[in-house]
Design an enzyme around this catalytic site. Sequence first.
Site, PDB file in Angstrom:
ATOM      1  N   ASP A   9      29.581  48.803  33.429  1.00 65.62           N
ATOM      2  CA  ASP A   9      30.162  48.465  34.739  1.00 65.62           C
ATOM      3  C   ASP A   9      31.283  49.410  35.187  1.00 65.62           C
ATOM      4  O   ASP A   9      32.332  48.942  35.670  1.00 65.62           O
ATOM      5  CB  ASP A   9      30.679  47.015  34.738  1.00 65.62           C
ATOM      6  N   LYS A 107      22.604  43.672  36.539  1.00 65.88           N
ATOM      7  CA  LYS A 107      22.777  42.282  36.113  1.00 65.88           C
ATOM      8  C   LYS A 107      23.610  41.535  37.134  1.00 65.88           C
ATOM      9  O   LYS A 107      24.363  42.153  37.893  1.00 65.88           O
ATOM     10  CB  LYS A 107      23.440  42.241  34.731  1.00 65.88           C
ATOM     11  N   CYS A 152      32.823  41.690  30.703  1.00 67.37           N
ATOM     12  CA  CYS A 152      31.481  42.235  30.460  1.00 67.37           C
ATOM     13  C   CYS A 152      31.368  42.996  29.148  1.00 67.37           C
ATOM     14  O   CYS A 152      30.343  42.909  28.469  1.00 67.37           O
ATOM     15  CB  CYS A 152      31.043  43.072  31.647  1.00 67.37           C
TER      16      CYS A 152
HETATM   17  C1  VGL Z   1      32.922  41.662  35.450  1.00 64.94           C
HETATM   18  C2  VGL Z   1      33.910  39.820  36.356  1.00 64.94           C
HETATM   19  C3  VGL Z   1      32.871  39.658  37.249  1.00 64.94           C
HETATM   20  C4  VGL Z   1      32.995  42.767  34.456  1.00 64.94           C
HETATM   21  C5  VGL Z   1      31.862  41.514  36.327  1.00 64.94           C
HETATM   22  O1  VGL Z   1      32.315  43.806  34.644  1.00 64.94           O
HETATM   23  O2  VGL Z   1      33.732  42.619  33.461  1.00 64.94           O
HETATM   24  N1  VGL Z   1      33.929  40.801  35.469  1.00 64.94           N
HETATM   25  N2  VGL Z   1      31.845  40.520  37.220  1.00 64.94           N
END
Ligand code: VGL
Length: 198
Positions: A9, A107, A152
């Site tokens: 991410d 995702k 994540c």
């Molecule tokens: C994430 C919160 C919501 C992350 C993704 O990548 O850690 N955190 N969506």
Amino acid sequence: MSAALLMIDVQIDFCPGGALAVADGDAVVPRINAMQDDFPLVVATQDWHPAGHSSFAASHPDAEPFTTTEMPYGTQMLWPVHCVQGSAGAAFHADLAMDRAALIVRKGWNPAIDSYSAFFENDRSTPTGLTGYLRDRGVTALTMAGLATDYCVAYSALDARRLGFEVTLALDACRAIDMGGSLDGAMAQMREAGVAIT
Ligand code: VGL
Ligand code: ZN
């Protein structure tokens, strides 16, 4: 043994100025770029929500971001609107080297279920397919880096241990949201699960 680097991410919305900015989040970019050549396989994940996703506070009447709600699959943190499919904020950081990424796992696209982990949605049972991909490719060891350490990255590392992979967390190539002790809790859980932390 075959190793893979999992870049988690590394997206505009998780970097300073983004919708769900992680402090110093963009610091992971040069570090992750420098690690890539040490791995025969590089895989990226991308948080990828439809507009109106159930993890957004704005999708719930009167809910504020960073409060929780009960979902059929358990307690869910409600987030600011972030990483909406096709939006500028959902893009990978422009300086993240993506040429060597063999696979991008998207995702969080199921409107009703959030997905922190690269392996399972937040019901902890619906698979993303990454396990099969890695096993097919003969991968037994994973190194993880990216955003956010306590969400994540941690969920992915814990699932990977449960699935039997060797897991190393490249801590200096991760940054955390760190709310209400979430980073300390995630680090303790990862150590307990046998994640090697470097
Ligand atoms: C994430 C919160 C919501 C992350 C993704 O990548 O850690 N955190 N969506
Ligand atoms: Zn998200």
